[in-house]
Scaffold this active site. Structure first.
Site, PDB file in Angstrom:
ATOM      1  N   ASP A  43       0.884  -1.087   0.063  1.00 57.81           N
ATOM      2  CA  ASP A  43       0.179  -0.195  -0.010  1.00 57.81           C
ATOM      3  C   ASP A  43       0.907   1.355  -0.010  1.00 57.81           C
ATOM      4  OD1 ASP A  43      -2.276   1.800   0.511  1.00 57.81           O
ATOM      5  OD2 ASP A  43      -1.698   1.840   2.455  1.00 57.81           O
TER       6      ASP A  43
ATOM      7  N   ASP B 293      -7.246  -2.217   3.226  1.00 58.13           N
ATOM      8  CA  ASP B 293      -6.459  -3.273   3.170  1.00 58.13           C
ATOM      9  C   ASP B 293      -6.701  -4.609   3.740  1.00 58.13           C
ATOM     10  OD1 ASP B 293      -4.740  -1.336   1.951  1.00 58.13           O
ATOM     11  OD2 ASP B 293      -3.840  -0.653   3.724  1.00 58.13           O
TER      12      ASP B 293
ATOM     13  N   ASP C  88      -1.852  -0.673   5.956  1.00 65.92           N
ATOM     14  CA  ASP C  88      -2.236  -0.233   7.273  1.00 65.92           C
ATOM     15  C   ASP C  88      -3.922   0.210   7.563  1.00 65.92           C
ATOM     16  OD1 ASP C  88      -2.363   2.089   5.603  1.00 65.92           O
ATOM     17  OD2 ASP C  88      -1.803   3.241   7.215  1.00 65.92           O
TER      18      ASP C  88
END
Length: 659
Positions: A353, A545, A541
């Site tokens: 990410d 996700d 995080d």
């Protein structure tokens, strides 16, 4: 980690220290009885007690150790019987149970108890993160309101559960509350939402009348009226929950190293023990010249079984992993099970990410670009004067850079794509390129890689303030190290715009990137890569996700700033703010494989040697005890010595040698 029920038939979850003691209560009780038995026997107290009740000392000792072994032995016996009923005879349960019975038969009672005790401890330690799927679903559920306010056509407002709201109803969402259901905005003026739960990006979005709103979004400054377009089960947050649940069931359950070893070790040992007794007996029957002493050969067979008892494997393998996991926790990487540490060295594809993982999520000014005749200070102060009336993250970055010497703005209004106001008698517009163009002001786009605040005074464009998310220090170096450790493909998956993602991809030298992604998109990419045979790790995080973290072979959450849902969904958590801990984790995974291989090789070599000598009558029971207990102690000491070192792998060549 998949749901895991242990040999005692109970399932366990993360708990506090008291709960942890309760979880291991049976094992601790048996351990106490084992030590007490050794002490009582050493001081001949069993004999004194036996005389007082008129029983044989040997009988009292046998009964004592049967009582000691029952708490941990009951569950293993049940699992053994269940596996036999399924036709699975050669497994670790069978080997543990039969080895313990054999130790009882030849009078090695403490060892008989220790075999099952060590195994039960190992099983519970291995499953310490059980019921993880249920925990993360509970965490995610807490993100959705229990009730919503429904506004009816007559203007009345009632409270209702999200599941009971119908499509077409209008719900009212106050600032700071999450939207419970997907819908469209009915407010006459634009509303700014924090949409990071869905996109993962920290920049709020301004939504105008009639535009779509996802569940999970939070109105920042004003109340939002949302016309529901999807039922509760079809809304964005519900779909994320469903994806997490599905990922938990789809995720392959890798076999433990101990289980893989016992699949061939157990039948081999059992067959050899039977043959050692049966072959001489058959020879004596066929030849007639060979006297078969059944007690001699039965004892040799039991010596072989005791010698082959996998205590060194049962203790050293879990101990190696738990020592490694403990070591990893000291440098800020928490694993929720040994198999995820094992899987880390098999990873060939790493998905990252962007916001909060590679970048700080905090914006700063990259550049101020004024037009000719205007200074950078004038552009910054005009922008800061208007932005001082906003709580938007981009506005905060401008205000912080401008300092305290900022002119006062009046008549400030929030409009679609920006703000307007008056500064020192001048009409000022601050916002996106689209906003200025709507006022007939031409703006040249300065950068596709940064967020751009355009500023116009009295109908004329005076310049732009370019802002960007700050890259965390050392990220590029970390990516390079991960490549050198054998990770072939590293990709950024982000919900941000392409220019911003491309800029980070170039700075970090990753192999590829994808932008404008929703949680479903990230989830599909992980699924497709795994279907193609890639071993995938995902680092993120946010709530967005969580489905990908749950589905990936190894999901890794960034702890600082990470959401509860991300950390519950992940298989490992980086407790710091940078992904450089991942490098140490991969190195440690290689190290643990080497230590375990050394321990297993030593244990099996010594056991085979003593088994051969014992079968020929050249090794006594003491040799068998050394081959079991002695080697167990040696492997424990070697494990603790090897894993106390901070430097796990010395070079890229060494790492690749253990793949």
């Amino acid at each position: 980690m998949p749901h895991h029920c242990h040999t005692d038939g109970n399932c366990h979850t993360h708990d506090n220290s008291i709960g942890g003691l309760r979880r291991y209560g049976i094992e601790l009780f048996t351990l106490f009885l084992l030590f007490a038995g050794v002490i009582l026997n050493h001081f001949r107290l069993f004999g004194i007690f036996a005389q007082s009740i008129g029983m044989q000392e040997s009988t009292v000792i046998l009964l004592y150790y049967i009582i000691a072994v029952l708490p941990v032995g009951k569950g293993i016996l049940i699992e053994t019987v269940k596996s036999w009923m399924r036709g699975d005879f050669f497994n670790e349960f069978s080997l543990m149970f039969l080895a313990s019975i054999g130790a009882f038969v030849i009078g090695e009672y403490p060892e008989a108890v220790a075999i099952l005790l060590f195994y039960s401890f190992g099983e519970k330690l291995e499953g310490s993160a059980s019921e993880k799927a249920k925990n993360r679903i509970r965490s995610l559920l807490r993100q959705i309101p229990d009730s919503v306010r429904v506004m009816h056509k007559d203007g009345s407002i009632t409270e209702s559960a999200p599941q009971d709201v119908r499509i077409g109803d209008t719900i009212i969402v106050r600032p700071g509350e999450r939207v419970a259901l997907d819908g469209i905005l009915e407010n006459k003026t634009p509303v700014t939402f924090d949409n990071s739960a869905i996109t993962g990006e920290s920049v709020p979005v301004t939504i105008t009348t009639g535009k779509d709103i996802n569940s999970g979004a939070l109105p920042i400054e004003e109340e939002a009226h949302v016309k529901v377009t999807k039922s509760y089960k079809d809304s964005s947050m519900s779909r994320i929950m469903k994806m997490i649940e599905d990922a938990a069931t789809k995720k392959s359950k890798s076999e433990t190293l101990l289980r893989r070893i016992t699949r061939w070790y157990t039948p081999t040992v059992m067959i050899l023990a039977v043959l050692l007794f049966a072959v001489p007996w058959i020879v004596s029957l066929v030849s007639g010249s060979f006297h078969f002493d059944w007690s001699l050969w039965f004892e040799r067979s039991l010596v072989l079984l005791v010698c082959s008892c996998p205590c060194a494997l049962v203790v050293s393998i879990p101990l190696s992993y738990f020592a490694a996991i403990g070591n990893a926790s000291r440098f800020g990487l928490l694993f929720k099970g040994s198999r995820y540490l094992d899987d880390l060295r098999r990873i060939d594809t790493l998905l990252l990410d962007k916001t909060g993982t590679l970048t700080t999520g905090k914006f700063s000014i990259v550049e101020i670009v004024p037009v000719a005749g205007i200074t950078k200070e004038e552009v910054l102060k005009m922008g800061a004067a208007i932005d001082s009336h906003s709580t938007h993250p981009l506005a905060n970055a401008v205000i912080e850079a401008a300092g305290s010497d900022v002119p006062t703005a009046t008549d400030v209004k929030t409009v679609t794509h920006g703000m307007t106001g008056t500064v020192d008698g001048k009409s000022v517009i601050v916002g996106s390129k689209t906003l200025l163009e709507e006022h007939g002001i031409t703006v040249e786009t300065k950068s596709n890689a940064s967020s751009e605040i355009c500023i116009a005074v009295n109908g004329k464009y005076i310049g732009s303030i370019l802002l960007g998310d700050t890259l965390k220090p050392g990220v590029a170096e970390t990516i390079s190290k991960l490549h050198s450790l054998g990770i072939k493909k590293i990709m950024i998956l982000s919900g941000d715009k392409e220019g911003a993602v491309a800029k980070v991809a170039k700075e970090t030298d990753v192999d590829s990137y994808k932008s404008h992604l929703l949680p479903e998109d990230k989830h599909k990419i992980v699924e497709e890569l795994e279907r193609e045979g890639d071993k995938v790790a995902f680092v993120g995080d946010g709530i967005n996700d969580a489905p990908s973290l749950a589905l990936a072979d190894v999901g890794i959450a960034i702890g600082t700033g990470g959401t509860d849902v991300a950390m519950e969904s992940a298989d490992a958590v980086i407790t710091g703010n940078n992904i450089d801990r991942l490098v140490d984790g991969v190195k440690l995974s290689y190290k643990i494989k080497r230590v375990v291989t050394e321990n297993v090789s030593l244990a099996i070599f010594v056991k085979i040697l003593v088994m051969v000598l014992g079968s020929c009558g050249l090794a006594t029971l003491w040799a068998a005890v050394f081959a079991d207990t002695g080697i167990t102690l040696i492997t424990i000491l070697w494990t603790l010595f090897s894993l106390r070192q901070k430097k796990f792998v010395n070079s890229q060549h060494e790492a690749r040698g253990y793949r």
